[in-house]
Design an enzyme around this catalytic site. Structure first.
Site, PDB file in Angstrom:
ATOM      1  N   TYR A  98     -31.138 -61.248 -21.624  1.00 60.24           N
ATOM      2  CA  TYR A  98     -30.524 -59.919 -21.796  1.00 60.24           C
ATOM      3  C   TYR A  98     -29.172 -59.912 -21.104  1.00 60.24           C
ATOM      4  O   TYR A  98     -29.060 -60.156 -19.901  1.00 60.24           O
ATOM      5  CB  TYR A  98     -31.451 -58.862 -21.191  1.00 60.24           C
ATOM      6  CG  TYR A  98     -31.161 -57.443 -21.638  1.00 60.24           C
ATOM      7  CD1 TYR A  98     -31.812 -56.904 -22.746  1.00 60.24           C
ATOM      8  CD2 TYR A  98     -30.270 -56.636 -20.953  1.00 60.24           C
ATOM      9  CE1 TYR A  98     -31.578 -55.599 -23.151  1.00 60.24           C
ATOM     10  CE2 TYR A  98     -30.021 -55.336 -21.359  1.00 60.24           C
ATOM     11  CZ  TYR A  98     -30.682 -54.818 -22.455  1.00 60.24           C
ATOM     12  OH  TYR A  98     -30.453 -53.520 -22.858  1.00 60.24           O
ATOM     13  N   TYR A 113     -25.099 -54.687 -29.311  1.00 60.31           N
ATOM     14  CA  TYR A 113     -25.959 -54.117 -28.274  1.00 60.31           C
ATOM     15  C   TYR A 113     -26.990 -53.234 -28.957  1.00 60.31           C
ATOM     16  O   TYR A 113     -26.715 -52.093 -29.303  1.00 60.31           O
ATOM     17  CB  TYR A 113     -25.112 -53.310 -27.287  1.00 60.31           C
ATOM     18  CG  TYR A 113     -25.912 -52.541 -26.258  1.00 60.31           C
ATOM     19  CD1 TYR A 113     -26.622 -53.203 -25.262  1.00 60.31           C
ATOM     20  CD2 TYR A 113     -25.932 -51.148 -26.262  1.00 60.31           C
ATOM     21  CE1 TYR A 113     -27.343 -52.494 -24.308  1.00 60.31           C
ATOM     22  CE2 TYR A 113     -26.651 -50.430 -25.315  1.00 60.31           C
ATOM     23  CZ  TYR A 113     -27.349 -51.114 -24.347  1.00 60.31           C
ATOM     24  OH  TYR A 113     -28.053 -50.410 -23.399  1.00 60.31           O
TER      25      TYR A 113
END
Lengths: 441, 403
Positions: free
Chosen positions: B307, B357
């Site tokens: 991430y 994102y």
């Protein structure tokens, strides 16, 4: 509205010179010292006479005085009603006939000058309104005069999506039954750290149950206010409500052993380091919000001499293009203390010069220098460059505001006709362009 | 060894109760953009429908839906649009992007225990054209426990995710002598990967380290190019039993391990009050659980989806997950160490810094593609992929295995 202006202007002009409210005090060494200390003007002459640029201070009415009517109040009110609600000073031209001595008690008069417009300006369409003030001594001889001009303008329509950061102040904390003691403490000037009523362990942030012994019995200690910076960030972007960047958020390790987040204030962001000792201060952000904050522990209370420092090196150094008539420049860090101290020393209690929350609410970036101070700084520049010169008049044209947190750099040169041209620049551009006439000797 | 152990996977010796019973059988996504021009619900159902069709199933065969607590599209709203008449399992996972792998963990548990047969996990938002997470929060969340957490921070103008991460990053720089350039190398790698991914927003737009260093401060020590982009879009994955997945359209991405985790004194994004700011304890625990449950070690994964909302936490994740020792991530990523063809290619799709994102869901889809060996930047001979979710918050992770 435009149709009514000529008649009103004519009526005002017909009133001629009218008495201004009385000057509250005589020319006084204590007020002069306050002023020279705040401005940072070390000219020894002012032990005996008043600085000429102080002239307007003698007729300022002070805090809490009922706002006396001015010759232009009716006119300005009419312009307000017509939507020209913005106001900004554009020119101030003072003429000094002689030095004032301690104990002289002045009176002053006001006279309407002119109104011109409507004109298109960078701020919006508006009108220039000019008036004059004249000061007399006890023998009714004129000692000084001033022309003052403001632009009353129609602020541009707000954009459809206003910047929320400019609209509101800093968000207040949510307070619950488990955290109320902390914020009550802040209001009372105490930094409280939760202490378990059973095992005595300290804990921050607080909560209802001790995670170690599971007691529900809570107490608190008052922190010493000393700590060390464990980490920090410098916030640049995006805009945050009620804040002017860049600013520092720190994580402080208190000497009691708990950590706490707060702003590190009182020093430039570039001076902040992990491990630096800090101490607690309480900062009032607006009427509803006070926060526990941190300043470098070694920071002394501001010394009055601080503001006098910073005279730049000789103009003869490597400054490119410095001509023979260039005078030594001065850099003045516009700390909040400087902005506030000078506003109060000039008896100007307008909140935009000392109340950051209110200044921001009115659309300013921060508190900013008042005009009486700008006049004083121009005089200081000349006084430092040419210690024997006596100013006969200072005429300034005002530019962008000089906000707290910025640096004002004053530069100047002698002109061919023996005057001094002074320019004052801040980050956003030119704050002031002034011409100082010197008395022939 | 428990009775539930299955030996379905290649390389992974799954010892957890979940081990290997469920797999990702379908992936779906919208395009990634800065302005989708349509509702978040529409993005969600487009992505879900895509995942169902990719698996070769019909919407009526789906009986479970899982999403993020933060998602604006309820499970029943999605079910209505898809014409799903009976959900036997629905669930939400909290804590921002930390939820991503958690949705798959919940789905896998539901499938493994027979609560549902086919569960779609989804995340869809207009995070650029609508509500932007990077803007300053007003902190007005009511006197909930989360609202009170924010109240120790937001009044100080400490109001953005970048700022909350920067507090850790500053301490990390101080502790290990790392520099802004070390953070920048993460972005350079992600943008290099995105440059050859046609779905990536930054397709064809690699950057240099100099460009990273020239980008403006957002919250010092984070520069603009340390922060992931903001995107509109939706991603969904379909989870079903491994056994069933083998009969469907694509090679299954077997969920060898799935874990969630928190750290001591865990807060939403403010883990400052005890312990070492240069660590991410929640991620360390997720990593431990994943390695233990899968029987794998860091050496056994051929690529990792980490991430990457902010670069510093990619470095700390490499340390927490055991790819390198504490403080040594800066050496690990030097000389392109996390780029394609190097010792550990991280985020071959370009990650959130390069592709989009979508709160980590696009990383899970990439993990499944790498297992299928159909990724646009395919890593050679992929057997196992590690996938992580949002960091700084309670988090989650997956090990996906070819099977």
């Amino acid at each position: 509205m435009h149709d009514r202006l000529p008649a009103l202007a004519e009526a005002l002009a017909a009133e001629g010179e009218v008495a201004a409210p009385p000057c509250p005090d005589p020319v006084d060494p204590a007020m002069i010292r306050n002023w020279t200390q705040a401005i940072g003007d070390g000219n020894p002459l002012y032990a005996g006479v008043a600085p000429p640029a102080m002239i307007q201070v003698w007729s300022m009415q002070g805090l809490g005085a009922r706002k006396a009517g001015s010759v232009v109040d009716g006119l300005l009110g009419l312009l307000d009603e017509a939507g020209c609600t913005g106001v900004v000073a554009t020119n101030c031209e003072q003429t000094y006939d002689r030095y004032l001595r301690h104990g002289e008690h002045l009176r002053s008069t006001l006279r309407f000058g002119s109104i011109t417009g409507p004109k298109r300006t960078a701020l919006g369409e508006g009108y220039f309104v000019t008036w004059h003030q004249t000061w007399y001594d006890e023998r009714d001889e004129r000692v000084a005069g001033m022309l003052f001009r403001v632009l009353k303008f129609r602020p541009p329509e707000r954009a459809a999506a206003p910047n929320p950061a400019a609209e509101v102040g800093p968000p207040a904390p949510m307070i619950g039954p488990d955290t109320r003691f902390f914020w009550d403490g802040v209001r009372e000037g105490e930094l409280r750290v939760q202490k378990c009523g059973a095992c005595g362990r300290l804990r921050h942030p607080p909560g209802p149950m001790c995670p170690h012994c599971h007691a529900l019995d809570r107490d608190h200690v008052v922190a010493s206010g000393r700590g060390e910076l464990h980490s920090y960030v410098v916030h640049h972007h995006p805009p945050v409500p009620g804040r002017t960047g860049p600013y520092v958020v720190g994580l402080v390790e208190l000497e009691e052993g708990v950590r706490m987040v707060g702003n590190v204030i009182g020093c430039p962001p570039g001076d902040v380091r992990i491990g630096m000792p800090v101490r607690l201060v309480f900062e009032r952000l607006d009427d509803g919000l006070t926060l526990p904050q941190w300043i470098p522990a070694d920071r002394e209370p501001p010394d009055e001499d601080d503001e006098v420092e910073g005279a730049a090196p000789d103009a003869s150094d490597e400054h490119g293009g410095a001509g023979p008539d260039d005078l030594p420049s001065i850099e003045i860090p516009l700390t909040p203390t400087f902005v506030i101290a000078t506003a109060l020393a000039t008896r100007d209690f307008t909140p935009v010069h000392h109340d950051v929350a209110l200044a921001r609410a009115q659309g300013a970036k921060d508190i900013f220098l008042n005009i009486l101070t700008t006049m004083g700084l121009v005089q200081r520049f000349v006084s430092e460059a040419l210690p024997d010169a006596e100013p006969a008049g200072i005429a300034v044209r005002l530019g962008v505001p000089a906000y707290a947190g910025d640096t004002l750099t004053l530069t100047g040169r002698l002109t061919d006709d023996g005057a001094v041209e002074v320019r004052g620049a801040v980050a956003r551009g030119e704050h002031v362009v002034a011409t100082v006439r010197l008395r022939d000797r | 060894m428990t009775a539930t152990t299955t030996a379905t996977t290649t390389g992974a010796t799954t010892t957890g109760a979940l081990g290997g019973r469920a797999a990702i059988a379908g992936i779906g996504a919208t395009e990634f953009s800065k302005e989708s021009g349509r509702s978040e619900l529409r993005l969600a159902v487009e992505a879900c429908h895509g995942a169902i069709r990719d698996a070769g199933l019909r919407p009526a065969e789906v009986d479970g839906l899982v999403t993020f607590t933060q998602d604006a599209n309820s499970e029943i709203a999605v079910a209505r649009e898809l014409g799903i008449e009976d959900l036997s399992f629905f669930s939400r996972v909290d804590y921002g992007g930390g939820a991503a792998c958690g949705t798959v963990a919940h789905a896998a548990m539901a499938v493994a225990t027979g609560q549902a047969r086919a569960v779609v996990c989804y995340r869809a938002f207009n995070e650029r054209s609508g509500h932007r997470f990077g803007q300053a929060t007003g902190g007005q969340r009511g006197a909930t426990s989360t609202g009170l957490e924010f109240s120790w921070h937001v009044p100080f103008g400490f109001a953005t995710p970048a700022a909350w991460v920067a507090m850790h990053a500053q301490r990390y720089l101080h502790a290990y002598g790392a520099t802004s350039e070390d953070f920048g190398r993460v972005t350079v790698a992600m943008r290099r990967h995105a440059a050859t991914n046609p779905r990536a927003w930054f397709h064809g737009r690699p950057i240099t380290l100099e460009e990273h260093q020239a980008s403006r401060w957002i919250v010092d020590p984070l520069r603009l190019l340390d922060c992931c982009q903001e995107s509109d879009g939706g991603v969904a994955v379909l989870v079903t039993s491994t056994e069933r997945a083998r009969d469907l359209a694509h090679p299954p991405a077997v969920i060898s391990a799935a874990a969630q985790g928190t750290g001591p004194g865990q807060m939403m994004m403010f883990n400052y009050y005890s312990g070492d700011l240069t660590t991410l304890p929640a991620m360390g625990r997720v990593g431990d659980r994943l390695w233990r449950a899968s029987g794998l070690t860091p050496k056994d994964v051929q690529t990792a989806i980490l991430y990457d909302h902010f670069t510093p936490f990619v470095l700390i994740q490499l340390e927490e997950l055991g790819f390198c020792a504490r403080g040594e991530a800066k050496e690990f990523i030097r000389d392109g160490g996390i780029e394609l063809g190097a010792r550990l290619p991280v985020n071959p799709h370009g990650g959130q810094l390069g592709e989009a994102y979508i709160h980590g869901m696009n990383g899970i889809a990439e993990g499944a593609r790498q297992i299928r060996r159909t990724a646009v930047n395919q890593v050679a001979d992929v057997e196992n992929v590690l996938v992580t979710a949002g960091t700084g918050v309670p988090t989650s992770g997956l090990v996906l295995t070819r099977g």
